[in-house]
Design an enzyme around this catalytic site. Structure first.
Site, PDB file in Angstrom:
ATOM      1  N   ASP A 403       0.836  -1.200   0.000  1.00  0.00           N
ATOM      2  CA  ASP A 403       0.000   0.000   0.000  1.00  0.00           C
ATOM      3  C   ASP A 403       0.873   1.254   0.000  1.00  0.00           C
ATOM      4  O   ASP A 403       2.094   1.168   0.169  1.00  0.00           O
ATOM      5  CB  ASP A 403      -0.906  -0.044   1.240  1.00  0.00           C
ATOM      6  CG  ASP A 403      -1.966   1.028   1.206  1.00  0.00           C
ATOM      7  OD1 ASP A 403      -2.280   1.530   0.111  1.00  0.00           O
ATOM      8  OD2 ASP A 403      -2.490   1.378   2.286  1.00  0.00           O
ATOM      9  N   GLU A 406       2.729   5.165  -3.852  1.00  0.00           N
ATOM     10  CA  GLU A 406       2.779   6.157  -4.965  1.00  0.00           C
ATOM     11  C   GLU A 406       4.111   6.900  -5.031  1.00  0.00           C
ATOM     12  O   GLU A 406       4.494   7.272  -6.151  1.00  0.00           O
ATOM     13  CB  GLU A 406       1.628   7.171  -4.805  1.00  0.00           C
ATOM     14  CG  GLU A 406       0.267   6.566  -4.995  1.00  0.00           C
ATOM     15  CD  GLU A 406      -0.152   5.639  -3.846  1.00  0.00           C
ATOM     16  OE1 GLU A 406       0.209   5.939  -2.689  1.00  0.00           O
ATOM     17  OE2 GLU A 406      -0.813   4.624  -4.117  1.00  0.00           O
ATOM     18  N   ASP A 477      -8.643   4.001  -2.484  1.00  0.00           N
ATOM     19  CA  ASP A 477      -9.671   4.405  -1.515  1.00  0.00           C
ATOM     20  C   ASP A 477     -10.915   4.971  -2.183  1.00  0.00           C
ATOM     21  O   ASP A 477     -11.078   6.187  -2.321  1.00  0.00           O
ATOM     22  CB  ASP A 477      -9.073   5.412  -0.533  1.00  0.00           C
ATOM     23  CG  ASP A 477      -7.967   4.769   0.283  1.00  0.00           C
ATOM     24  OD1 ASP A 477      -7.846   3.521   0.243  1.00  0.00           O
ATOM     25  OD2 ASP A 477      -7.223   5.494   0.952  1.00  0.00           O
TER      26      ASP A 477
END
Ligand code: GLC
Length: 763
Positions: A403, A406, A477
């Site tokens: 997770d 980015e 999300d």
């Protein structure tokens, strides 16, 4: 905008044509008869691709000539014409135009009138980037692709940017950036030709899909080389295959990964995990995995377990394993800056973290507070990361969920000059940002493969082109709003057309409180999304399937069971997909590209080629319009035959998912099970729909890489209009074979003892 000037010289060097212009150099590289690379060394002579691994040049025959202008390069399939200013026009073998550079006037969407105080007549126009390409568009041209976009299948008229972004805003068609950057687009001219372009540049970039002016599109990047691949082909699937030939395909996953998975940020301790495991079994909803979000860690430190919450970290996974559950744990890239935390200390000592301009470890923050960012493109970091993953797996963890890669950073974006590596050389964040997750996934995939010998299951949030080789992705999300459910269909289909075939959304929505109706429609819509996981955040209401009363639980159970029935079908699609790059969830556009209506269907999709699925994506709705392309279809829920080429009204009360099978379809199904591996898979159900059809089915151990050595069986099943059904093993390499085939046809069931070859008349 770089002005190359006149083409002054060219030379053919192997499969490359080197070009000299008055003001710069360029080259055209012929990879296959349908794929060429257009390149100019703005920053380096070499490609520096992070997406393409290995040499893709097949060295097909080609000719190159120049009598006057332009320079003409011809393969058996493409004709490429190179003009002044490195303008490139590309035609097909039959002379049809595929794609021409745009040479007209550029304009921008007006924002301020010339009298407005904010109007700046000297401002550099948006489209004038360091690297830029302008392509002419035709009327009605449909522009697809760009990976993770919450827009529609046809992206014409919109602008999207490539800069991986952690965002909890509503993801809709106007959201310019999301977690993944896949700079690959496809075009389909109305009733005409198709092409694809992969702009292989990882810097911040923009795709303006005819938003400024419908007669052209532009692509621009802040830095890097001019480096793009043009992909020709007869059909859209050809283009997808061409792109996957370059960037790779998603490998066949372990079978259990196609099962249902239950997650929540907020499974706080061992007791919570057991509660979920026990309830899943109690309510009879099949489930294969439970996900541990960041709360299992000690102060959100990677590769640790909070001993107060998990007194014996090995016991939780081991106990739920006995109940048939796999354990998936989250890992974030940011490593807590904390003295004596061994992962931090060792990473520091081995030089595994990104550095600032002064050569000191760069500090930002994430869940654990101040943290350092592993430099995944550095070979030493890959090794160090791999060792940590291996140790972490030894607790009994089956898969890793990557997770925040980015990378998300709570103290503002990392400056462009933070020092990273790209596997070969030192570079900076500006170049690495969009491939940060990709490198993390690659390190994780390789470590799991080495440690277990099984097909690694890595789930990722951030991607670049080519990440499909290493990870499964979810769309980040989302929210418990209907917009997100509707968006999920074109979003997952688009990801699938861009190589990322193993994808899914958080079922029920991640942020905010879901409703029983939304959750129900979501599990229906997600039944054929390869990653099948319910996940939500810790502030929202719990959304395990039993939380909303018996009606919701019962419908939820029905659809999770439907999904389990279809696991062999989805698995077959992956088996084929590893060769072709084609996905499980496909837009109608992919197989009906000459049907203008199919091209713009955003709320229905094909699972494989033969099953059309049309979920309800609005509240309170109990019937919906379904467009069936030309051909004969069967309503899977009623068995009724319907002639396609028109829209129909499908009845869809809350417990019905409209599904249509193409005439002549054969779908392999499993018997009921609580989880993959619970039962011997010695029976295969074949759901057959009247018509002429063929189906290829694969059987193997579902776990490791033995299939690549030929340890699998391949069956060819056929049905014909008169009901003749035939089966034959066409590759015999796996000894644990089915014993029985159960054929379901027009309300009747036929039991057949498995044999190398059989024939039966279905009446
Ligand atoms: C991020 C992830 C989400 C996860 C949360 C806590 O928001 O996208 O899935 O639950 O972090 O780890």
């Amino acid at each position: 905008m770089k002005k190359f000037g006149k083409l002054t010289k060219y030379s053919v060097n192997g499969n490359r044509i080197d070009l000299s212009f008055e003001n710069g150099t360029g080259r055209i590289e012929i990879l296959t008869d349908r794929i060429i690379n257009v390149f100019s060394p703005f920053v380096s002579e070499e490609h520096r691709s992070k997406a393409i691994e290995g040499n893709k040049a097949k060295k097909p025959p080609f000719t190159c000539s120049k009598e006057g202008a332009p320079l003409v390069v011809k393969t058996d399939y493409l004709t490429v014409k190179v003009f002044t200013d490195f303008k490139v026009d590309i035609y097909r073998y039959d002379g049809k135009t595929l794609c021409r550079d745009y040479r007209g006037k550029m304009s921008a969407v007006p924002r301020f009138s010339p009298t407005h105080p904010m109007y700046d007549k000297n401002a550099r126009p948006e489209w004038d980037k360091t690297v830029n390409v302008y392509k002419a568009l035709s009327k009605g041209e449909c522009l697809m692709g760009l990976g993770d976009r919450a827009g529609f299948i046809d992206k014409k008229g919109y602008e999207y940017r490539m800069w991986n972004r952690d965002t909890t805003d509503v993801h809709d068609e106007q959201m310019p950036e999301l977690y993944k950057s896949i700079p690959f687009m496809m075009s389909k001219k109305p009733g005409g030709t198709v092409y694809g372009i992969f702009f292989d540049n990882t810097y911040r970039s923009t795709f303006n899909m005819g938003k400024d002016d419908p007669s052209y599109m532009w692509y621009g990047a802040d830095d890097g080389n001019l480096d793009y691949y043009f992909i020709g082909g007869d059909t859209l699937p050809d283009i997808v295959k061409g792109y996957c030939y370059l960037t790779g395909t998603a490998p066949l996953p372990q079978r259990w990964t196609l099962g249902y998975q239950q997650s929540r940020w907020g499974y706080m301790d061992d007791a919570d995990i057991r509660y979920v495991a026990e309830n899943m079994r109690k309510c009879g909803i099949p489930c294969d995995a439970i996900h541990c979000d960041i709360e299992y860690m000690e102060y959100y430190k990677d590769f640790t377990w909070d001993k107060n919450r998990f007194p014996d970290p090995k016991k939780t996974p081991s106990d739920i394993k006995k109940m048939g559950f796999k354990t998936v744990t989250i890992i974030d890239p940011a490593i807590k800056l904390e003295k004596n935390y061994p992962v931090y200390e060792e990473g520091l000592a081995r030089g595994c973290f990104a550095k600032d301009a002064n050569g000191l470890p760069y500090v930002n923050a994430c869940w654990p507070g101040d943290a350092l960012f592993p430099d995944f493109g550095h070979p030493e970091t890959q090794k160090w990361w791999g060792e940590n993953i291996e140790r972490h797996l030894s607790v009994g963890v089956d898969a890793i969920w990557n997770d925040m890669n980015e990378p998300a950073s709570f103290k503002g974006e990392l400056p462009g000059n933070v020092v990273f590596h790209d596997g070969r050389r030192e570079t900076n964040h500006a170049e690495i940002h969009n491939v940060y997750g990709h490198f993390m996934d690659k390190a994780t995939y390789n470590a799991i493969k080495k440690a277990t010998g099984k097909r690694p299951f890595v789930i990722t949030r951030a991607c670049y082109a080519g990440t499909q080789k290493y990870a499964t992705a979810w769309t980040g999300d989302n929210r418990s709003v209907w917009t997100h459910l509707r968006t999920a269909i074109p979003q997952l289909c688009t990801l699938g057309m861009c190589g990322m075939t193993f994808v899914g959304t958080d079922i029920g929505g991640f942020i905010q409180d879901t409703t029983p109706e939304l959750l129900t429609r979501w599990v229906e819509a997600a039944c054929f999304s390869p990653l099948f996981r319910n996940h939500c955040d810790k502030w929202g209401r719990r959304q395990e399937p039993w939380m909303f009363g018996e009606e919701t639980t019962a419908i939820y159970r029905k659809f999770v069971k439907l999904r389990y029935a279809f696991i062999p079908y989805i698995y077959d699609l992956f088996f084929e997909g590893e060769k072709t790059g084609l996905g499980v969830m496909r837009p109608l556009a992919l197989h009906y590209e000459n049907d203008p209506k199919a091209l713009r269907c955003n709320t229905e999709f094909l699972a494989g080629e033969n099953l059309l699925v049309a979920p309800v994506v609005e509240p309170g709705v109990v019937e919906r319009l379904v467009y069936l392309p030309k051909g004969d279809w069967y309503d899977v829920n009623t068995g009724k035959k319907i002639r396609g080429g028109k829209s129909i009204i499908a009845s869809a009360p809350l417990d019905v998912l409209p599904m249509y099978a193409k005439a002549g379809s054969i779908f392999p199904n499993y018997e009921e099970m609580n989880y993959v591996g619970e039962k011997k898979l010695d029976k295969l159900i074949l759901k057959v729909y009247r018509g002429d059809g063929e189906y290829i089915h694969y059987e193997d151990n579902g776990e490791d890489f033995a299939y690549r050595q030929g340890e699998y069986n391949k069956y060819r099943f056929t049905v014909s209009e008169d009901g003749t059904f035939k089966g034959k093993i066409v590759h015999d390499g796996y000894s644990k074979k089915y014993k029985t085939f159960i054929i379901e046809f027009e309300g009747k069931t036929y039991k057949v003892k498995a044999a190398k070859e059989f024939e039966i008349k279905l009446k």
